[in-house]
Structures are given as structure tokens and as C-alpha cells.
Write a protein that holds these residues in place. Structure first.
Motif, mmCIF file in Angstrom:
data_model
loop_
_atom_site.group_PDB
_atom_site.id
_atom_site.type_symbol
_atom_site.label_atom_id
_atom_site.label_comp_id
_atom_site.label_asym_id
_atom_site.label_seq_id
_atom_site.Cartn_x
_atom_site.Cartn_y
_atom_site.Cartn_z
ATOM 1 N N LEU A 67 10.240 -9.390 -1.825
ATOM 2 C CA LEU A 67 9.685 -8.748 -3.009
ATOM 3 C C LEU A 67 8.227 -9.118 -3.246
ATOM 4 N N GLU A 68 7.709 -10.053 -2.473
ATOM 5 C CA GLU A 68 6.360 -10.545 -2.746
ATOM 6 C C GLU A 68 5.313 -9.449 -2.648
ATOM 7 N N GLU A 69 5.395 -8.603 -1.635
ATOM 8 C CA GLU A 69 4.348 -7.600 -1.449
ATOM 9 C C GLU A 69 4.332 -6.616 -2.603
ATOM 10 N N SER A 70 5.483 -6.194 -3.096
ATOM 11 C CA SER A 70 5.496 -5.253 -4.211
ATOM 12 C C SER A 70 5.111 -5.951 -5.507
ATOM 13 N N ARG A 71 5.437 -7.241 -5.647
ATOM 14 C CA ARG A 71 5.116 -7.964 -6.869
ATOM 15 C C ARG A 71 3.617 -8.253 -6.966
ATOM 16 N N ALA A 72 2.973 -8.529 -5.850
ATOM 17 C CA ALA A 72 1.565 -8.878 -5.854
ATOM 18 C C ALA A 72 0.660 -7.655 -5.975
ATOM 19 N N LEU A 73 1.211 -6.474 -5.695
ATOM 20 C CA LEU A 73 0.429 -5.235 -5.790
ATOM 21 C C LEU A 73 -0.862 -5.335 -4.995
ATOM 22 N N LYS A 74 -0.718 -5.611 -3.712
ATOM 23 C CA LYS A 74 -1.895 -5.737 -2.852
ATOM 24 C C LYS A 74 -2.489 -4.352 -2.617
ATOM 25 N N LEU A 75 -3.662 -4.099 -3.225
ATOM 26 C CA LEU A 75 -4.242 -2.764 -3.167
ATOM 27 C C LEU A 75 -4.627 -2.364 -1.756
ATOM 28 N N SER A 76 -4.948 -3.349 -0.912
ATOM 29 C CA SER A 76 -5.364 -3.003 0.439
ATOM 30 C C SER A 76 -4.228 -2.416 1.256
ATOM 31 N N ARG A 77 -2.987 -2.547 0.797
ATOM 32 C CA ARG A 77 -1.854 -2.024 1.543
ATOM 33 C C ARG A 77 -1.208 -0.845 0.831
ATOM 34 N N THR A 78 -1.867 -0.332 -0.201
ATOM 35 C CA THR A 78 -1.296 0.795 -0.928
ATOM 36 C C THR A 78 -2.238 1.982 -0.852
ATOM 37 N N ASP A 79 -1.717 3.140 -1.050
ATOM 38 C CA ASP A 79 -2.546 4.333 -1.091
ATOM 39 C C ASP A 79 -3.321 4.349 -2.401
ATOM 40 N N PRO A 80 -4.563 4.836 -2.395
ATOM 41 C CA PRO A 80 -5.333 4.893 -3.651
ATOM 42 C C PRO A 80 -4.652 5.802 -4.665
ATOM 43 N N VAL A 81 -4.620 5.318 -5.912
ATOM 44 C CA VAL A 81 -3.976 6.080 -6.977
ATOM 45 C C VAL A 81 -4.900 7.178 -7.477
ATOM 46 N N LEU A 82 -6.209 6.876 -7.583
ATOM 47 C CA LEU A 82 -7.173 7.826 -8.099
ATOM 48 C C LEU A 82 -8.083 8.309 -6.978
ATOM 49 N N HIS A 83 -8.568 9.525 -7.108
ATOM 50 C CA HIS A 83 -9.542 10.049 -6.168
ATOM 51 C C HIS A 83 -10.840 9.263 -6.320
ATOM 52 N N ASP A 84 -11.395 8.767 -5.239
ATOM 53 C CA ASP A 84 -12.549 7.873 -5.280
ATOM 54 C C ASP A 84 -13.639 8.397 -4.343
ATOM 55 N N PRO A 85 -14.289 9.522 -4.699
ATOM 56 C CA PRO A 85 -15.274 10.105 -3.783
ATOM 57 C C PRO A 85 -16.501 9.230 -3.573
ATOM 58 N N LEU A 86 -16.834 8.354 -4.539
ATOM 59 C CA LEU A 86 -18.027 7.518 -4.423
ATOM 60 C C LEU A 86 -17.758 6.214 -3.686
ATOM 61 N N GLY A 87 -16.496 5.946 -3.380
ATOM 62 C CA GLY A 87 -16.183 4.711 -2.674
ATOM 63 C C GLY A 87 -16.338 3.474 -3.524
ATOM 64 N N ILE A 88 -16.002 3.568 -4.817
ATOM 65 C CA ILE A 88 -16.135 2.416 -5.702
ATOM 66 C C ILE A 88 -15.102 1.344 -5.372
ATOM 67 N N ASP A 89 -13.898 1.771 -5.002
ATOM 68 C CA ASP A 89 -12.844 0.812 -4.689
ATOM 69 C C ASP A 89 -13.226 0.013 -3.448
ATOM 70 N N ASP A 90 -13.256 -1.293 -3.590
ATOM 71 C CA ASP A 90 -13.691 -2.188 -2.513
ATOM 72 C C ASP A 90 -12.500 -2.562 -1.636
ATOM 73 N N GLN A 91 -12.165 -1.706 -0.694
ATOM 74 C CA GLN A 91 -11.005 -1.943 0.155
ATOM 75 C C GLN A 91 -11.193 -3.160 1.058
ATOM 76 N N GLU A 92 -12.424 -3.426 1.460
ATOM 77 C CA GLU A 92 -12.680 -4.524 2.395
ATOM 78 C C GLU A 92 -12.956 -5.849 1.706
ATOM 79 N N GLY A 93 -13.114 -5.837 0.393
ATOM 80 C CA GLY A 93 -13.369 -7.087 -0.317
ATOM 81 C C GLY A 93 -14.742 -7.674 -0.074
ATOM 82 N N GLN A 94 -15.746 -6.834 0.224
ATOM 83 C CA GLN A 94 -17.079 -7.330 0.550
ATOM 84 C C GLN A 94 -18.144 -6.912 -0.457
ATOM 85 N N ALA A 95 -17.752 -6.231 -1.524
ATOM 86 C CA ALA A 95 -18.742 -5.659 -2.433
ATOM 87 C C ALA A 95 -19.616 -6.718 -3.105
#
Length: 333
Positions: A67-95
Motif C-alpha cells: 500500500l505504500e505507493e498508493s499512500r505516498a501518492l508519488k506524482l512521478s509514477r502517476t498520470d498528470p491530473v491536470l493539463h499542463d501545457p507550460l510544463g509547470i509540473d516538475d516531473q524530474e525534481g530539478q526545478a
């Protein structure tokens, strides 16, 4: 026998008045009731305790289980919830890598200036959060000035740490909320319009030691056809008159002033013949350190600055040269 009720007749019920007392409970009955309430409460508490222990053990087991993966809500392993045309969501964690590198360089003496610009609503306008963040960061990385200061707030001026603002004469404070799109506003979504003879003064870095450190101020003004001129005074001495040329169309002016001394008093005086518009001022010290700008408009959402006339907005942002933007909206959306 006449008038004698038969042996199997129901007993006669005598009506009682509404306020007649009911049957009295015996001492033994009261004791039984109290014991029942006590035992019921004890059973409820025991049940809650057992359930809490079970839930605690289950969650601890889940921390290392499937249950850890679903409990931690790791965004890097989930599909984006909102449309992000500007690339604001930092998938790589380098922003934030660049800003942390600049802060490290500043701390090690390899950089001169790090600037942060916070845009938002009332939490930004009120300064309570921003003042504490500025204080903590400047304690560690050095204080390089107060940064941007709005000319006022539509709902009433709020105190700003290290700044004393004073308007004299007739001023109209306007905010960008519920206004037509495409208008020119200051960084905070505010502009103040003064009639001839009015003045607005800013005592900057008022809580700084009055050390002989060079200061740089920026004056943000808006000029329209038919507007009057603005005299810029440093410590009651006229050092500039804006605009230098008559405005043929509505345009932003960013004027830079240099003076010796950490504490500075900048006064903008509307001299006419028409009104004058002020968007804000900024203050920095010519020393290594951090600048924390705040530009907030109470009641605004992230969509409000999207309605500004964008070239004017971008020019003001560029003038402040921020290394990091903090978008502090969300409570009004």
C-alpha cells in the motif's frame, strides 16, 4: 348487585393532572441504570482503543508493504491530473536546482545577489508570512534591501516591515479585480492616481542601520496622454522629473536612482497639469545578499494577472530580475 363492578372488569384509571409527578424510581432502580451507563461507556472506550491499535499496526505495515505507493501518492509514477501545457509540473525534481546553487554560491561568497519575487493574494499583501520569510533568509544569506513596495492597497494600507508610506493630497487607489482585461497595472495589481499638488513618500529600509552603503531605487510610473509630470525627490531634493518626454500613448516608465546610505526617503510629487499614476518603488543595497520582493492583491486569483496588459507586466518583472518566482494563490480560487 346494582352498581357493583364484575370481578373481571378492568381497573378504573383515574386521570392525572398534567403536572402530576410520575411514578418514583426506587433506589435499586437508579443504581441499575447508573451501572448500565457506566458499563456501556466502558465498553465503547475499550472498543475505540482496540480499533485504534489495529489501525496503527495496519498503517505501519502498509508503510513497507504494497500500500505504500498508493499512500505516498508519488506524482512521478502517476498520470498528470491536470493539463499542463507550460510544463509547470516538475516531473524530474530539478526545478529548484538553480536557485539552491545560487544560494550556496551566495553563502560561499561566490555570488552577489539572489532575488525572489512572491506574487499572490491577501497572504502576500498582509506581509505577515513574507516578512518572516524575508527575515529568516536575510539573516542567513545577507540583507540586500527591502525590494518592491506597492503604492497602496485598495482595501486600506497595511503596514510593511522596514517601510513607511504616506500619501498627501487627493489619491485614488485602484485594484485590478473586476476590471477590464488589458489594462496596465503595477506588479501588485495596484495603481494610485494623484491629482496635481498631491504627493506620496516612501521611507525605505527604515529599520536598517544608517550605514554609508550605496542604495539603488527603482520608481515605477505610468504615463498617459494628458497626464501631468511627476517630480522625484530624495530627502526633499528634486533629482528627476518624469516623464522626460511627453507621452503620446500610455506607457510604463522605470526610473533608477542611486544614492549613498541604507535608509532612503523617496517622494513622488504630482505637479500637473493633469493627474499622475504611480505603480510602486523598489529598494536594494549595493552589497551581497538576498532581496525578497512581494506583490500581492487581496481577493485575487491566479487569473487576475493573466488579465493585465502583458508587455507592461513583463517589463516590470524583468526590471526586478528575480531568480525565483513564488506564486502564492489558491485561497480565492
Amino acid at each position: 348487585m346494582p352498581g357493583h363492578a364484575p370481578d373481571n372488569a378492568a381497573p378504573l384509571e383515574v386521570p392525572q393532572p398534567p403536572d402530576a409527578p410520575g411514578p418514583r424510581r426506587t433506589p435499586a432502580g437508579r443504581l441499575v441504570k447508573r451501572m448500565g451507563l457506566f458499563l456501556g461507556g466502558a465498553a465503547l472506550v475499550a472498543g475505540l482503543a482496540v480499533g485504534g491499535v489495529w489501525l496503527y499496526k495496519r498503517l505501519n505495515a502498509a508503510a513497507t508493504g504494497p500500500l505504500e505507493e498508493s499512500r505516498a501518492l508519488k506524482l512521478s509514477r502517476t498520470d498528470p491530473v491536470l493539463h499542463d501545457p507550460l510544463g509547470i509540473d516538475d516531473q524530474e525534481g530539478q526545478a529548484l536546482s538553480r536557485i539552491f546553487a545560487k544560494l550556496r554560491a551566495l553563502e560561499e561568497g561566490r555570488a552577489e545577489r539572489v532575488a525572489i519575487l512572491q506574487l499572490g493574494a491577501s497572504h502576500t499583501t498582509g506581509q505577515y508570512f513574507a516578512d518572516r520569510v524575508r527575515e529568516r533568509l536575510q539573516q542567513r544569506f545577507g540583507a540586500a534591501g527591502r525590494g518592491f513596495v506597492a503604492p497602496g492597497e485598495p482595501e486600506g494600507d497595511r503596514p510593511h516591515t522596514g517601510v513607511v508610506r504616506k500619501r498627501e493630497g487627493t489619491w485614488k487607489v485602484q485594484g485590478a479585480i473586476h476590471q477590464d482585461f488589458g489594462q496596465r497595472w503595477g506588479l501588485s495589481g495596484v495603481r494610485v492616481e494623484g491629482q496635481p499638488g498631491s504627493s506620496i513618500s516612501f521611507e525605505l529600509c527604515s529599520d536598517c542601520p544608517d550605514a554609508p552603503i550605496p542604495s539603488t531605487m527603482q520608481v515605477f510610473t505610468l504615463h498617459r496622454p494628458g497626464d501631468g509630470k511627476i517630480e522625484v525627490l530624495l530627502d526633499d531634493r528634486v533629482v528627476a522629473t518624469l516623464p522626460r518626454r511627453v507621452a503620446k500613448k500610455e506607457q510604463l516608465n522605470v526610473h533608477t536612482l542611486n544614492a549613498l546610505g541604507a535608509r532612503q526617503r523617496v517622494t513622488l510629487r504630482a505637479v500637473g497639469p493633469g493627474p499622475s499614476v504611480v505603480l510602486g518603488v523598489s529598494h536594494e543595497l549595493a552589497k551581497s545578499g538576498l532581496v525578497y520582493d512581494t506583490a500581492g492583491l487581496s481577493g485575487s486569483t491566479v487569473w487576475v494577472p493573466a488579465g493585465y496588459e502583458q508587455p507592461t507586466f513583463r517589463k516590470q518583472l524583468s526590471a526586478r530580475r528575480p531568480d525565483l518566482y513564488i506564486l502564492f494563490w489558491g485561497t480565492n480560487e
